[in-house]
Design a protein around this motif. Sequence first.
Motif, PDB file in Angstrom:
ATOM      1  N   VAL A 137     -32.443  30.933 -12.603  1.00  0.00           N
ATOM      2  CA  VAL A 137     -31.538  31.980 -13.112  1.00  0.00           C
ATOM      3  C   VAL A 137     -30.579  31.346 -14.120  1.00  0.00           C
ATOM      4  O   VAL A 137     -30.516  30.118 -14.244  1.00  0.00           O
ATOM      5  CB  VAL A 137     -30.716  32.645 -11.980  1.00  0.00           C
ATOM      6  N   CYS A 138     -29.835  32.189 -14.807  1.00  0.00           N
ATOM      7  CA  CYS A 138     -28.835  31.695 -15.751  1.00  0.00           C
ATOM      8  C   CYS A 138     -27.708  31.015 -14.957  1.00  0.00           C
ATOM      9  O   CYS A 138     -27.135  31.624 -14.058  1.00  0.00           O
ATOM     10  CB  CYS A 138     -28.286  32.877 -16.545  1.00  0.00           C
ATOM     11  N   PRO A 139     -27.388  29.750 -15.271  1.00  0.00           N
ATOM     12  CA  PRO A 139     -26.332  29.071 -14.514  1.00  0.00           C
ATOM     13  C   PRO A 139     -24.932  29.636 -14.797  1.00  0.00           C
ATOM     14  O   PRO A 139     -24.017  29.437 -14.009  1.00  0.00           O
ATOM     15  CB  PRO A 139     -26.425  27.622 -14.983  1.00  0.00           C
ATOM     16  N   ALA A 140     -24.792  30.386 -15.889  1.00  0.00           N
ATOM     17  CA  ALA A 140     -23.474  30.943 -16.224  1.00  0.00           C
ATOM     18  C   ALA A 140     -23.193  32.230 -15.453  1.00  0.00           C
ATOM     19  O   ALA A 140     -22.098  32.428 -14.953  1.00  0.00           O
ATOM     20  CB  ALA A 140     -23.390  31.199 -17.729  1.00  0.00           C
ATOM     21  N   CYS A 141     -24.219  33.119 -15.347  1.00  0.00           N
ATOM     22  CA  CYS A 141     -23.948  34.442 -14.757  1.00  0.00           C
ATOM     23  C   CYS A 141     -24.940  34.810 -13.661  1.00  0.00           C
ATOM     24  O   CYS A 141     -24.838  35.891 -13.086  1.00  0.00           O
ATOM     25  CB  CYS A 141     -23.971  35.499 -15.862  1.00  0.00           C
ATOM     26  N   HIS A 142     -25.933  33.935 -13.393  1.00  0.00           N
ATOM     27  CA  HIS A 142     -26.987  34.171 -12.402  1.00  0.00           C
ATOM     28  C   HIS A 142     -27.894  35.340 -12.781  1.00  0.00           C
ATOM     29  O   HIS A 142     -28.577  35.913 -11.931  1.00  0.00           O
ATOM     30  CB  HIS A 142     -26.421  34.349 -10.979  1.00  0.00           C
TER      31      HIS A 142
ATOM     32  N   ALA B 197     -33.829  32.539 -22.321  1.00  0.00           N
ATOM     33  CA  ALA B 197     -32.665  33.344 -22.687  1.00  0.00           C
ATOM     34  C   ALA B 197     -32.259  34.197 -21.495  1.00  0.00           C
ATOM     35  O   ALA B 197     -33.104  34.706 -20.759  1.00  0.00           O
ATOM     36  CB  ALA B 197     -32.999  34.228 -23.876  1.00  0.00           C
ATOM     37  N   CYS B 198     -30.948  34.354 -21.309  1.00  0.00           N
ATOM     38  CA  CYS B 198     -30.438  35.173 -20.208  1.00  0.00           C
ATOM     39  C   CYS B 198     -30.429  36.635 -20.644  1.00  0.00           C
ATOM     40  O   CYS B 198     -29.902  36.974 -21.701  1.00  0.00           O
ATOM     41  CB  CYS B 198     -29.037  34.724 -19.821  1.00  0.00           C
ATOM     42  N   THR B 199     -31.013  37.502 -19.810  1.00  0.00           N
ATOM     43  CA  THR B 199     -31.084  38.929 -20.142  1.00  0.00           C
ATOM     44  C   THR B 199     -29.752  39.620 -19.878  1.00  0.00           C
ATOM     45  O   THR B 199     -29.563  40.758 -20.274  1.00  0.00           O
ATOM     46  CB  THR B 199     -32.184  39.624 -19.302  1.00  0.00           C
ATOM     47  N   LYS B 200     -28.836  38.913 -19.189  1.00  0.00           N
ATOM     48  CA  LYS B 200     -27.561  39.549 -18.841  1.00  0.00           C
ATOM     49  C   LYS B 200     -26.429  39.132 -19.794  1.00  0.00           C
ATOM     50  O   LYS B 200     -25.751  39.974 -20.365  1.00  0.00           O
ATOM     51  CB  LYS B 200     -27.208  39.164 -17.407  1.00  0.00           C
ATOM     52  N   CYS B 201     -26.244  37.797 -19.979  1.00  0.00           N
ATOM     53  CA  CYS B 201     -25.087  37.369 -20.795  1.00  0.00           C
ATOM     54  C   CYS B 201     -25.497  36.827 -22.171  1.00  0.00           C
ATOM     55  O   CYS B 201     -24.640  36.518 -22.992  1.00  0.00           O
ATOM     56  CB  CYS B 201     -24.261  36.323 -20.049  1.00  0.00           C
ATOM     57  N   GLY B 202     -26.817  36.702 -22.394  1.00  0.00           N
ATOM     58  CA  GLY B 202     -27.288  36.286 -23.715  1.00  0.00           C
ATOM     59  C   GLY B 202     -27.291  34.783 -23.962  1.00  0.00           C
ATOM     60  O   GLY B 202     -27.690  34.333 -25.037  1.00  0.00           O
TER      61      GLY B 202
HETATM   62 ZN   LIG Z   1     -26.308  34.610 -18.177  1.00  0.00          ZN
END
Ligand SMILES: [Zn+2]
Length: 321
Positions: free
Chosen positions: A14-19, A30-35
Amino acid sequence: MKTGEFDALCDKLVCPACHGRLEAQESRLACTKCGSHYAPNRHGYIEFRVDQTGEDVYEQDTTPDEYAETQEYCGLRLFDEYTKPVILSTPFKSVLDVGCGMGMGTSELLEDGYDAYGIDLPNMARFWARAGKDPAHFFCCDAARLPFPDESFDVVYSLGVIEHIGSVSGYSTLCDNYTEIRQNYADELLRVTRPGGRILIACPNKHFPIDIQHGPQDDLSTETLIGKVRAMIYSKTGANIHPTWGKNHLLSYSEVRDLFCTKGGARGFEAMHLRGYFGFSKFERKSLKPLLHVARFYIENLPGFLRKTGLNPYMLARITK
Ligand SMILES: [Zn+2]
């Protein structure tokens, strides 16, 4: 790394910034939530950097080859003689080494058929590349920002790492908000561990007056008389004497229990034995050689009820989530 391999990683990271969920975009995730997006570095290992500002430990290849070679040898000995027997004592399938260094333990667990991952800072990546480590199991990231979903692992271990968390340069000078950073690290390790899973944490015990792993290059190494005496003792004996209270990069048993149990919510906390943990290479020096057997006997046979006290040179805790 090929496109298919990026797709496979999206299912387990998962994205380590926003999961948020990750998706493969050509040669990056690429993160689908925070970009945010994450790409392999020039050694081929994905860098999950969250903080894109500040001092850039991510671009330094400063770790000397000799250090890496010693780590390779010591890491394997430690893993075979201590970590592996301890983690094998309860059944598990998935395991994460936070601060894996040369990744000897992770490689051995992968060979044994476990779902094993190792993470460390990017200065390890060129050594991983040289040793042919699998980029789908080794990642460059911050120990307090892991790219794994909640409750991913049966076992998480992080040995000789916690005392450097919250330091300015990655060594021992502490940031002003180091307690907050250490809490983030504890919370992150707990987040990726499944309920009932185990976490192993180790560092020299702050309550024992000699640090047997680090030199005296810390906040306390000053040009004062005490600072000079301390440096002299270190140069003659290899023993780094330090105060057992106050602001110091080392942690005591009670501080680690506070981070993981009182504040982090873990259920169990056990002070572990140290049989097999140390190779005692420091005792190779002539002045210390006569003490080898006494030191080994003492460290390996300290009675259980004294392990959490200042008589124990090392803090080695097994935490149950
Ligand atoms: Zn993210």
